[in-house]
Motif scaffolding. Structure first.
Motif, mmCIF file in Angstrom:
data_model
loop_
_atom_site.group_PDB
_atom_site.id
_atom_site.type_symbol
_atom_site.label_atom_id
_atom_site.label_comp_id
_atom_site.label_asym_id
_atom_site.label_seq_id
_atom_site.Cartn_x
_atom_site.Cartn_y
_atom_site.Cartn_z
ATOM 1 N N LYS A 516 4.453 -19.523 -7.208
ATOM 2 C CA LYS A 516 4.065 -18.704 -5.968
ATOM 3 C C LYS A 516 4.502 -19.401 -5.014
ATOM 4 O O LYS A 516 3.790 -20.270 -4.440
ATOM 5 C CB LYS A 516 2.550 -18.651 -6.538
ATOM 6 N N ASN A 517 5.520 -19.221 -4.305
ATOM 7 C CA ASN A 517 6.158 -19.776 -3.061
ATOM 8 C C ASN A 517 5.901 -18.859 -1.859
ATOM 9 O O ASN A 517 5.233 -17.689 -2.137
ATOM 10 C CB ASN A 517 7.465 -20.171 -3.286
ATOM 11 N N ASN A 518 6.471 -19.171 -0.713
ATOM 12 C CA ASN A 518 6.448 -18.462 0.318
ATOM 13 C C ASN A 518 6.857 -16.870 0.225
ATOM 14 O O ASN A 518 6.776 -16.171 1.180
ATOM 15 C CB ASN A 518 6.998 -19.229 1.677
ATOM 16 N N ALA A 519 7.674 -16.621 -0.785
ATOM 17 C CA ALA A 519 8.185 -15.310 -0.944
ATOM 18 C C ALA A 519 7.208 -14.290 -1.207
ATOM 19 O O ALA A 519 7.166 -13.291 -0.971
ATOM 20 C CB ALA A 519 9.234 -15.263 -2.195
ATOM 21 N N PHE A 520 5.866 -14.809 -1.821
ATOM 22 C CA PHE A 520 4.861 -13.921 -2.096
ATOM 23 C C PHE A 520 3.902 -13.731 -0.904
ATOM 24 O O PHE A 520 2.700 -13.413 -0.946
ATOM 25 C CB PHE A 520 4.223 -14.486 -3.162
ATOM 26 N N GLU A 521 4.047 -14.420 0.166
ATOM 27 C CA GLU A 521 3.197 -14.471 1.509
ATOM 28 C C GLU A 521 3.960 -13.655 2.710
ATOM 29 O O GLU A 521 5.008 -13.643 2.763
ATOM 30 C CB GLU A 521 3.041 -15.689 1.982
ATOM 31 N N GLY A 522 3.118 -13.567 3.817
ATOM 32 C CA GLY A 522 3.750 -12.896 4.880
ATOM 33 C C GLY A 522 3.483 -11.508 5.239
ATOM 34 O O GLY A 522 2.640 -10.883 4.229
ATOM 35 N N LYS A 523 3.618 -10.929 6.401
ATOM 36 C CA LYS A 523 3.525 -9.542 6.589
ATOM 37 C C LYS A 523 4.039 -8.651 5.855
ATOM 38 O O LYS A 523 3.667 -7.583 5.872
ATOM 39 C CB LYS A 523 3.700 -9.477 8.131
ATOM 40 N N ASN A 524 5.362 -9.039 5.225
ATOM 41 C CA ASN A 524 5.984 -8.029 4.567
ATOM 42 C C ASN A 524 5.359 -7.980 3.037
ATOM 43 O O ASN A 524 5.581 -6.743 2.349
ATOM 44 C CB ASN A 524 7.317 -8.487 4.076
ATOM 45 N N ILE A 525 4.533 -8.515 2.622
ATOM 46 C CA ILE A 525 3.750 -8.330 1.506
ATOM 47 C C ILE A 525 2.538 -7.848 1.512
ATOM 48 O O ILE A 525 1.557 -8.425 2.236
ATOM 49 C CB ILE A 525 3.390 -9.872 0.675
ATOM 50 N N ASP A 526 2.068 -6.797 0.828
ATOM 51 C CA ASP A 526 0.907 -6.159 0.837
ATOM 52 C C ASP A 526 -0.161 -6.471 -0.188
ATOM 53 O O ASP A 526 0.019 -6.441 -1.468
ATOM 54 C CB ASP A 526 1.290 -4.539 0.681
ATOM 55 N N ASN A 527 -1.114 -6.989 0.312
ATOM 56 C CA ASN A 527 -2.159 -7.566 -0.629
ATOM 57 C C ASN A 527 -2.801 -6.636 -1.313
ATOM 58 O O ASN A 527 -3.460 -6.886 -2.330
ATOM 59 C CB ASN A 527 -3.332 -8.398 0.253
ATOM 60 N N TYR A 528 -3.092 -5.353 -0.912
ATOM 61 C CA TYR A 528 -3.420 -4.204 -1.764
ATOM 62 C C TYR A 528 -2.547 -3.899 -3.040
ATOM 63 O O TYR A 528 -2.938 -4.051 -3.917
ATOM 64 C CB TYR A 528 -3.547 -3.162 -0.814
ATOM 65 N N HIS A 529 -1.110 -4.183 -2.568
ATOM 66 C CA HIS A 529 -0.448 -4.012 -3.761
ATOM 67 C C HIS A 529 -0.478 -5.168 -4.873
ATOM 68 O O HIS A 529 -0.535 -4.962 -6.078
ATOM 69 C CB HIS A 529 0.989 -3.870 -3.256
ATOM 70 N N LEU A 530 -0.844 -6.443 -4.406
ATOM 71 C CA LEU A 530 -1.024 -7.432 -5.196
ATOM 72 C C LEU A 530 -2.273 -7.236 -5.941
ATOM 73 O O LEU A 530 -2.206 -7.664 -7.162
ATOM 74 C CB LEU A 530 -0.942 -8.847 -4.361
ATOM 75 N N SER A 531 -3.454 -6.807 -5.499
ATOM 76 C CA SER A 531 -4.501 -6.546 -6.289
ATOM 77 C C SER A 531 -4.531 -5.537 -7.198
ATOM 78 O O SER A 531 -4.983 -5.788 -8.202
ATOM 79 C CB SER A 531 -5.790 -6.219 -5.168
ATOM 80 N N ASN A 532 -3.700 -4.190 -6.637
ATOM 81 C CA ASN A 532 -3.517 -3.110 -7.751
ATOM 82 C C ASN A 532 -2.641 -3.956 -8.932
ATOM 83 O O ASN A 532 -3.206 -3.144 -10.111
ATOM 84 C CB ASN A 532 -2.721 -2.175 -7.161
ATOM 85 N N LEU A 533 -1.836 -4.731 -8.914
ATOM 86 C CA LEU A 533 -0.999 -5.287 -10.019
ATOM 87 C C LEU A 533 -1.591 -6.661 -10.351
ATOM 88 O O LEU A 533 -1.134 -7.031 -11.468
ATOM 89 C CB LEU A 533 0.445 -5.692 -9.404
ATOM 90 N N LYS A 534 -2.880 -6.825 -10.206
ATOM 91 C CA LYS A 534 -3.633 -7.876 -10.548
ATOM 92 C C LYS A 534 -2.597 -9.175 -10.694
ATOM 93 O O LYS A 534 -2.532 -9.992 -11.697
ATOM 94 C CB LYS A 534 -4.083 -7.753 -12.257
ATOM 95 N N PHE A 535 -2.113 -9.559 -9.690
ATOM 96 C CA PHE A 535 -1.070 -10.456 -9.532
ATOM 97 C C PHE A 535 -1.571 -11.942 -9.840
ATOM 98 O O PHE A 535 -2.749 -12.434 -9.401
ATOM 99 C CB PHE A 535 -0.666 -10.603 -8.033
ATOM 100 N N HIS A 536 -1.142 -12.464 -11.133
ATOM 101 C CA HIS A 536 -1.472 -13.973 -11.445
ATOM 102 C C HIS A 536 -0.239 -14.925 -11.240
ATOM 103 O O HIS A 536 0.612 -14.709 -11.119
ATOM 104 C CB HIS A 536 -1.726 -13.752 -13.155
ATOM 105 N N TYR A 537 -1.023 -16.235 -11.024
ATOM 106 C CA TYR A 537 -0.021 -17.339 -10.973
ATOM 107 C C TYR A 537 -0.854 -18.599 -11.355
ATOM 108 O O TYR A 537 -2.031 -18.658 -10.882
ATOM 109 C CB TYR A 537 0.479 -17.243 -9.515
ATOM 110 N N PRO A 538 0.100 -19.703 -11.467
ATOM 111 C CA PRO A 538 -0.579 -20.960 -11.723
ATOM 112 C C PRO A 538 -0.941 -21.714 -10.543
ATOM 113 O O PRO A 538 -0.069 -21.557 -9.809
ATOM 114 C CB PRO A 538 0.246 -21.761 -12.633
ATOM 115 N N SER A 539 -1.887 -22.373 -10.302
ATOM 116 C CA SER A 539 -2.367 -23.054 -8.978
ATOM 117 C C SER A 539 -2.924 -24.326 -9.181
ATOM 118 O O SER A 539 -3.452 -24.748 -10.271
ATOM 119 C CB SER A 539 -3.363 -22.260 -8.198
#
Length: 634
Positions: A516-539
């Motif tokens: 989960k790098n910077n590609a998944f952050e920023g104004k171009n990434i819609d957090n609503y979409h990430l929530s809809n897709l139940k976005f998982h990553y190791p942290s």
């Protein structure tokens, strides 16, 4: 009758003396192993003459000891003898380091000759004493009888310790000046046993040192090897049993790191016993030399606009609050805070001007090169160095890497997906640069479908896009997991948007990534979409739960008027963990076996000592987006 028995005993022991035997009366705390080392024989030799000792070794028991087969020949040694001092007037730009090189002495030796240098810096015009030494060559016979051994190619500490039947700690004790990484041709002191008694080293195997509190059950979990398998590889286990520090032969394909499994969290507060004041140092790049303390507004603007300074101050605030929490448990701390200025030269100066030999731990620095320099400098005194906010280039034996390795994070995610029996389909989407990762996932999930980004026809380079048709007929009814592996923000945004449009009642799409790098952050990434897709990553860390009462969070808010950042939480978690471990054992090394797992506000720690280095945190979280929040997955 008694007179007759006495005569028999006298004759018997006279016979023993004639055959080069001696006797030993067992003292408190002695074992067959310790007695065999004392007389330079093997436990088998003692058991052969004293079979009852195997089952019942009692205090004051008289054992028959055969003469040793090894020779205790004098060993030539060199040591330095202090013969006087010379006077030196400090010139401009001279440092302890430059003086040590000029006069061929150590910085520590100069400080010992000038006690004021432990608390004061070296200044131009100072007149100091420089110790003078001469090299003395002597021959002496050592009680433990050693001989010289030349290191061969591919031999490390573990292999040599195994070869001579001793622990790595024993080997290091025999060779106090041994390098961190030994090289072919190095000469080491080893037990003076016969060549025929040396264990054969097989290059097709690895070697593992048994850690404190490790039994066969823990090794089964860690190494995946049963007691029977370990005894087959190491027959001495049947005779001597499993002991801390033993070096075991294990198959070369055994991965110590990846075989670690979850264990219950350890509550260190229940076992506090060492209440000696702890000495900690924190090395952080405050860069106070760049701050104009006469201008309050300028200082505020600097803190607001400089991200590094903001991170450092947050971390430091967490450290101070950890000290306060530890104090309430009866743990006192002597803290020294040092400004490295994010410069290697300043770190070198800090090491020259301070004596850390009796410190319990040093946290930092943040700069990787500076961290390596500190670790090497403090290694001879075995002072633990905590890599809190960065990953070191090399995890030396005194380094504690608190950030888990990328390989462990990836494996955590893969194992999590493998454990989900409800998954019916797996898809791997990646850009062209991440094709090796995609291929690795294909090996882990042979039934997965791979989809790669398209090339730009004009440049023949990665265009970082997919056609809508690439995703047609890919998603079936049921649960589909999509791995998205990319470093491109535009590609991630495009794929996430396309996947969100494919969600229908019968189709469940769960988005995951190994990185989960910077590609998944920023104004171009819609957090609503990430929530809809139940976005998982190791942290490395999780977010603290706002709804749950937390004394640290409440105290931080009361003090600073805001919620703690992840850096403040990390400063608190790392420091309180160090202090609790130090208060529950003799030192940090003794309190950091992989049987101890701790968890605090946002971070958890379970250290595993590598075969050829220091300690690495093996704990990680799986987190997900849920209702626009990032939560830990249970």
């Amino acid at each position: 009758m008694k007179k007759f028995l006495s005569i028999i005993c006298i004759v018997f022991f006279m016979g023993l003396n004639a055959q080069n035997y001696k006797t030993h009366k067992v003292k408190a705390g002695e074992t067959i192993e310790s007695i065999s080392k004392l007389y330079l024989v093997t436990p088998f030799d003692i058991y052969a003459l004293n079979p009852d000792a195997k089952e019942n070794l009692k205090l004051n028991t008289v054992l028959i000891i055969p003469d040793s087969k090894v020779k205790n020949e004098p060993v030539q040694e060199e040591y330095r003898e202090l013969i006087g001092y010379r006077s030196h007037k400090v010139r401009r730009k001279e440092t302890l380091y430059s003086l040590s090189k000029k006069y061929n002495v150590t910085e520590s030796e100069i400080k010992k000759a000038n006690r004021s240098l432990y608390s004061e810096n070296l200044k131009k015009g100072d007149r100091i004493r420089i110790p003078k030494y001469r090299t003395v060559i002597s021959k002496r016979t050592l009680d433990n009888t050693i001989k010289k051994y030349t290191v061969r190619p591919k031999e490390g500490k573990w292999r040599i310790a195994y070869k001579f039947g001793i622990t790595v700690e024993d080997l290091e004790g025999l060779n106090p000046n041994m390098k961190e990484v030994i090289q072919p041709g190095d000469e080491l002191n080893v037990p003076n046993i016969e060549d025929t008694e040396e264990k054969a080293i097989d290059s097709t195997y690895n070697y593992y040192e048994v850690l404190p509190k490790e039994g066969f059950y823990r090794l089964k979990i860690k190494l995946g090897l049963t007691q029977e398998q370990l005894e087959t590889l190491n027959p001495e286990l049947k005779e001597d049993g499993l002991k801390e520090g033993m070096v075991l032969k294990i198959p070369s394909d055994v991965d110590v790191v990846t075989n670690l499994t979850d264990i219950d969290t350890t509550s260190l507060t229940l076992g506090l016993s060492n209440f000696k004041t702890k000495k900690l140092a924190v090395m952080l790049p405050f860069q106070l030399n760049k701050i104009d303390t006469d201008s309050i507004q300028e200082t505020k603007d600097l803190i607001k606009n400089r991200r590094l300074l903001s991170v450092v101050l947050d971390f430091h605030a967490g450290v101070l609050m950890a000290l306060d929490s530890a104090k309430q448990l009866g743990i006192s701390t002597n803290l020294k805070v040092l400004d490295t200025r994010y410069q290697l030269a300043e770190t070198r100066k800090i090491l020259e001007d301070n004596d850390f030999s009796d410190y319990d731990a040093v946290i930092g620095p943040m700069n990787v090169d500076a961290l390596d320099r500190v670790a090497i400098s403090l290694g001879s005194d075995r002072v633990p160095v905590i890599a809190a906010l960065t990953k070191p280039k090399e995890v030396y034996s005194n380094v504690f890497q608190t950030i888990p390795k990328d390989e462990l994070l990836q494996k955590s995610m893969i194992d999590f997906i493998k454990a989900d029996s409800l998954i019916s389909n797996i898809v791997v989407i990646s850009d062209l640069a991440n094709k090796p990762t995609s291929d690795m996932l294909k090996r882990e999930f042979p039934g997965a479908k791979q989809i790669f980004s398209k090339k730009d026809k004009k440049t023949d380079k990665d265009g970082f896009f997919l056609y809508p048709t690439d995703l047609e007929n890919v998603f079936m009814p049921g649960k589909t997991v999509v791995f998205l592996e990319t470093d491109s923000n535009s590609f991630a945004s495009s794929v996430i948007s396309m996947l969100n449009g494919l969600l229908v009642d019968e189709t469940e799409i769960v988005l995951v990534t190994l990185d989960k790098n910077n590609a998944f952050e920023g104004k171009n990434i819609d957090n609503y979409h990430l929530s809809n897709l139940k976005f998982h990553y190791p942290s490395v860390n999780k977010n603290f739960e706002e709804a749950k009462p937390n004394s640290f969070v409440n105290s931080y808010r009361n003090t600073y008027g805001v919620s703690p950042s992840k850096y403040a939480c990390r400063g608190f978690d790392i420091t309180i963990d160090i202090l609790l471990r130090l208060a529950s054992a003799e030192d940090l090394y003794k309190a950091s076996s992989n049987a101890i797992a701790t968890e605090y506000i946002e971070n958890k720690f379970r250290y595993n000592k590598s075969l050829f280095g220091g300690y690495t945190n093996e704990s990680a979280y799986i987190v997900k987006y849920e209702d626009l929040k990032i939560v830990k997955v249970n």
